[in-house]
Design a protein around this motif. Sequence first.
Motif, PDB file in Angstrom:
ATOM      1  N   ALA A 175     -10.743   3.474  -4.281  1.00 54.73           N
ATOM      2  CA  ALA A 175     -10.096   1.919  -4.251  1.00 54.73           C
ATOM      3  C   ALA A 175     -11.471   1.769  -5.280  1.00 54.73           C
ATOM      4  CB  ALA A 175      -9.280   1.678  -3.709  1.00 54.73           C
TER       5      ALA A 175
ATOM      6  N   GLN B 291      -7.375  -4.303  -1.932  1.00 51.76           N
ATOM      7  CA  GLN B 291      -5.937  -4.834  -1.516  1.00 51.76           C
ATOM      8  C   GLN B 291      -5.001  -4.278  -1.986  1.00 51.76           C
ATOM      9  OE1 GLN B 291      -6.398  -9.396  -3.069  1.00 51.76           O
ATOM     10  NE2 GLN B 291      -7.115  -9.772  -0.799  1.00 51.76           N
ATOM     11  N   ASN B 292      -5.685  -3.041  -2.564  1.00 53.17           N
ATOM     12  CA  ASN B 292      -4.021  -2.321  -3.458  1.00 53.17           C
ATOM     13  C   ASN B 292      -4.174  -1.532  -2.128  1.00 53.17           C
ATOM     14  OD1 ASN B 292      -3.379  -3.758  -5.324  1.00 53.17           O
ATOM     15  ND2 ASN B 292      -5.452  -3.009  -6.420  1.00 53.17           N
ATOM     16  N   VAL B 293      -4.950  -0.860  -1.393  1.00 50.60           N
ATOM     17  CA  VAL B 293      -5.015  -0.317  -0.243  1.00 50.60           C
ATOM     18  C   VAL B 293      -3.816  -0.466   1.019  1.00 50.60           C
ATOM     19  CG1 VAL B 293      -6.359   1.587   1.275  1.00 50.60           C
ATOM     20  CG2 VAL B 293      -7.146   0.785  -0.869  1.00 50.60           C
ATOM     21  N   VAL B 294      -3.078  -0.634   1.524  1.00 46.79           N
ATOM     22  CA  VAL B 294      -1.957   0.126   1.890  1.00 46.79           C
ATOM     23  C   VAL B 294      -2.022  -0.086   2.607  1.00 46.79           C
ATOM     24  CG1 VAL B 294       0.165  -1.321   2.554  1.00 46.79           C
ATOM     25  CG2 VAL B 294      -1.114  -1.959  -0.078  1.00 46.79           C
ATOM     26  N   ASP B 295      -1.650   0.102   4.941  1.00 44.88           N
ATOM     27  CA  ASP B 295      -2.045   0.933   5.641  1.00 44.88           C
ATOM     28  C   ASP B 295      -0.410   1.075   6.336  1.00 44.88           C
ATOM     29  OD1 ASP B 295      -1.132   1.240   7.952  1.00 44.88           O
ATOM     30  OD2 ASP B 295      -2.590   0.457   8.646  1.00 44.88           O
TER      31      ASP B 295
ATOM     32  N   ASN C 137      -2.110  -4.974   3.376  1.00 43.17           N
ATOM     33  CA  ASN C 137      -3.652  -4.642   2.296  1.00 43.17           C
ATOM     34  C   ASN C 137      -4.236  -4.133   3.475  1.00 43.17           C
ATOM     35  OD1 ASN C 137      -4.923  -6.564   2.154  1.00 43.17           O
ATOM     36  ND2 ASN C 137      -3.604  -6.819   0.834  1.00 43.17           N
ATOM     37  N   VAL C 138      -5.628  -3.343   3.890  1.00 44.99           N
ATOM     38  CA  VAL C 138      -6.550  -3.397   4.574  1.00 44.99           C
ATOM     39  C   VAL C 138      -7.594  -4.815   4.341  1.00 44.99           C
ATOM     40  CG1 VAL C 138      -6.819  -0.566   4.416  1.00 44.99           C
ATOM     41  CG2 VAL C 138      -8.295  -1.902   2.831  1.00 44.99           C
TER      42      VAL C 138
ATOM     43  N   ASP D  51      -6.594  -7.764   4.257  1.00 45.01           N
ATOM     44  CA  ASP D  51      -5.669  -8.973   4.556  1.00 45.01           C
ATOM     45  C   ASP D  51      -5.235  -8.349   6.391  1.00 45.01           C
ATOM     46  OD1 ASP D  51      -5.620 -10.902   2.890  1.00 45.01           O
ATOM     47  OD2 ASP D  51      -3.693  -9.734   1.832  1.00 45.01           O
TER      48      ASP D  51
END
Length: 99
Positions: free
Chosen positions: A64, A11-15, A21-22, A24
């Motif tokens: 991550a 959830q800390n990896v954001v498009d 985040n990837v 959601d």
Amino acid sequence: MLCTVALAALQNVVDPELGLNVVDLGLIYQVDFDDPGKTIYLTMTLTTRFCPMGESLAAAVTRALQSTFPHDDVSVLLTFDPPWDHTRISAEGKMFLNK
């Protein structure tokens, strides 16, 4: 339990194009652990085959997971089957995107 921890890390990896985040966004299809301490297998997709951030997102996903599970190897498989569509976005993601 391990999958929950992995998804929390992801959830800390954001498009960068959408700011979501990837997880959601619905880009993560599957996370499997082969003997904890060995290998994490992650299957993910991109919003389009020609996403200019594809390599960057896959690398960020790998970082991550490696940060959260430092003793595991990480294998990321990009797939487009099934293709991503907006129905994969979580309820939280839809609220974030105002959809």
